[in-house]
Design an enzyme around this catalytic site. Structure first.
Site, PDB file in Angstrom:
ATOM      1  N   GLY A  31     -27.326  74.339  12.052  1.00  0.00           N
ATOM      2  CA  GLY A  31     -25.878  74.341  12.254  1.00  0.00           C
ATOM      3  C   GLY A  31     -25.447  75.258  13.389  1.00  0.00           C
ATOM      4  CG  LEU A  33     -24.296  71.426  15.052  1.00  0.00           C
ATOM      5  CD1 LEU A  33     -23.875  69.982  14.780  1.00  0.00           C
ATOM      6  CD2 LEU A  33     -25.815  71.554  15.002  1.00  0.00           C
ATOM      7  CG  HIS A  34     -25.753  75.333  20.867  1.00  0.00           C
ATOM      8  ND1 HIS A  34     -26.747  74.616  21.478  1.00  0.00           N
ATOM      9  CD2 HIS A  34     -26.382  76.246  20.085  1.00  0.00           C
ATOM     10  CE1 HIS A  34     -27.921  75.081  21.113  1.00  0.00           C
ATOM     11  NE2 HIS A  34     -27.742  76.070  20.245  1.00  0.00           N
ATOM     12  N   GLY A  36     -26.861  72.288  23.261  1.00  0.00           N
ATOM     13  CA  GLY A  36     -28.310  72.103  23.142  1.00  0.00           C
ATOM     14  C   GLY A  36     -28.623  71.123  22.015  1.00  0.00           C
ATOM     15  CG  HIS A  37     -27.856  72.203  17.915  1.00  0.00           C
ATOM     16  ND1 HIS A  37     -27.073  73.324  17.969  1.00  0.00           N
ATOM     17  CD2 HIS A  37     -28.990  72.565  17.291  1.00  0.00           C
ATOM     18  CE1 HIS A  37     -27.708  74.331  17.402  1.00  0.00           C
ATOM     19  NE2 HIS A  37     -28.876  73.901  16.977  1.00  0.00           N
ATOM     20  N   GLY A 147     -35.990  71.395  20.261  1.00  0.00           N
ATOM     21  CA  GLY A 147     -35.688  71.963  21.577  1.00  0.00           C
ATOM     22  C   GLY A 147     -36.796  72.873  22.081  1.00  0.00           C
ATOM     23  CD  GLN A 148     -39.273  73.967  27.664  1.00  0.00           C
ATOM     24  OE1 GLN A 148     -38.988  72.944  28.278  1.00  0.00           O
ATOM     25  NE2 GLN A 148     -39.444  75.133  28.261  1.00  0.00           N
ATOM     26  CG  ASP A 150     -36.338  77.685  18.846  1.00  0.00           C
ATOM     27  OD1 ASP A 150     -36.257  78.913  18.875  1.00  0.00           O
ATOM     28  OD2 ASP A 150     -35.353  76.956  18.662  1.00  0.00           O
ATOM     29  CB  ILE A 176     -28.906  72.722  27.090  1.00  0.00           C
ATOM     30  CG1 ILE A 176     -29.495  71.356  26.680  1.00  0.00           C
ATOM     31  CG2 ILE A 176     -27.599  72.545  27.855  1.00  0.00           C
ATOM     32  CD1 ILE A 176     -29.772  70.396  27.818  1.00  0.00           C
TER      33      ILE A 176
HETATM   34  O1  PAF Z   1     -34.870  75.390  15.015  1.00  0.00           O
HETATM   35  C1  PAF Z   1     -34.202  75.424  13.961  1.00  0.00           C
HETATM   36  O2  PAF Z   1     -32.974  75.340  13.952  1.00  0.00           O
HETATM   37  C2  PAF Z   1     -34.933  75.612  12.654  1.00  0.00           C
HETATM   38  O3  PAF Z   1     -36.025  76.449  12.794  1.00  0.00           O
HETATM   39  C3  PAF Z   1     -35.326  74.287  11.971  1.00  0.00           C
HETATM   40  C4  PAF Z   1     -36.327  73.513  12.814  1.00  0.00           C
HETATM   41  C5  PAF Z   1     -34.082  73.440  11.739  1.00  0.00           C
HETATM   42  C6  PAF Z   1     -35.976  74.568  10.624  1.00  0.00           C
HETATM   43  O4  PAF Z   1     -35.112  75.265   9.777  1.00  0.00           O
END
Ligand code: PAF
Length: 282
Positions: A31, A33-34, A36-37, A147-148, A150, A176
């Site tokens: 959540g 959200l930005h 990138g999401h 996303g890259q 992470d 992003i």
């Molecule tokens: O990257 C995230 O937001 C979290 O680590 C994920 C992959 C949703 C798991 O909780």
């Protein structure tokens, strides 16, 4: 937009969609959200007949309770952001729905988790591995999008998909960035305006390291010490700066060690911890 907060209803809906020949994309999130999401969601919407976005702030992956308590939660705003996407459905479970009892399972990702995030956040990837496995079992997507930013999480999940034979395509999407280079992150929302100004030093350090390497600095110990010096007398407390193999994430000493590398960084502004990385060659 259809919203599911219970597993059986979501599974029934997805089973019927699968039987109707529909492909399912999955974007798991915590959540806040930005853009990138939203870039992951946009790619998923393009490539699948329907997309599930999950929002669950997973307590198992936080090794610091303060970080968990203060993690931004903007569910109403998130729902409004998702509403315009066609064929997008939200899975918004609570803790009891996801974990009736706290799981006792332990996941060990070996050398992949013994560096960087894994080394500094004990138990973090165990929590990520468990929640992502549960979500994959519930959603059974054809494609899953991460996303890259992470990068280590991406490599861990790729190994999870391989080792447990999850029948899905893992897709890593580019980071992003804000105009000044700061990687988008839900944690940026917690920065004060002053901290936000300084946060840009993290990508700037990555770009400096990239420039040094592109200017043929082959000895990475010199690059590492230039980056450590870069943060002296700045408000950022550098936790690590690593030059690693882009797949194994093991440290490399010189460009001759590998063909593709990742420059990875983590640092604190006050109590807020930010991470970033870039891949070379770009
Ligand atoms: O990257 C995230 O937001 C979290 O680590 C994920 C992959 C949703 C798991 O909780």
């Amino acid at each position: 937009m259809l919203l599911f907060d219970q597993i059986p209803a979501l599974k029934t809906y997805l089973r019927e969609s699968r039987m109707a020949g529909k492909t399912i994309g999955f974007v798991p999130t915590m959540g806040a959200l930005h853009e990138g999401h939203l870039s992951l969601i946009e790619q998923a919407v393009k490539e699948n007949d329907l997309v599930i976005c999950s929002i669950f702030v997973n307590p198992l992956q936080f090794n610091n309770t303060q970080d968990f308590d203060k993690y931004p939660r903007h569910f109403e705003k998130d729902i409004n952001l998702l509403a315009p996407y066609p064929n997008l459905y939200l899975f918004l479970p609570d803790d009891r729905t996801m974990y009736g009892e706290k799981p006792t399972l332990r996941m060990d990702f070996g050398a992949l988790e013994q560096v960087m995030e894994g080394a500094h956040r004990p138990g973090h990837f165990n929590g990520v591995g468990i929640v992502v496995s549960k979500l994959f079992h519930i959603v059974q997507p054809d494609r899953a999008y991460f996303g890259q930013k992470d990068l280590q999480q991406c490599r861990i999940i790729e190994s999870l998909v391989r080792d447990l034979s999850f029948d899905l395509e893992f897709i890593m999407c580019p980071t992003i960035r804000e105009e000044d280079g700061l990687a988008l992150s839900s944690r940026n929302l917690r920065l004060t305006p002053e901290q936000r100004k300084h946060a840009v030093l993290l990508p700037q350090a990555l770009f400096l390291a990239r420039d040094l390497i592109q200017q043929e600095q082959k000895d990475f110990s010199i690059v590492r010490s230039r980056i450590t010096d870069f943060f002296e007398s700045t408000p950022i407390r550098l936790e690590y700066f690593e030059i690693v193999h882009s797949e194994t994430l093991q440290p490399v000493q010189t460009i001759a060690d590998t063909s593709r590398i990742a420059l990875c960084i983590a640092g604190y502004l006050g109590e807020i911890r930010l991470i970033d990385n870039i891949l070379l060659p770009e």
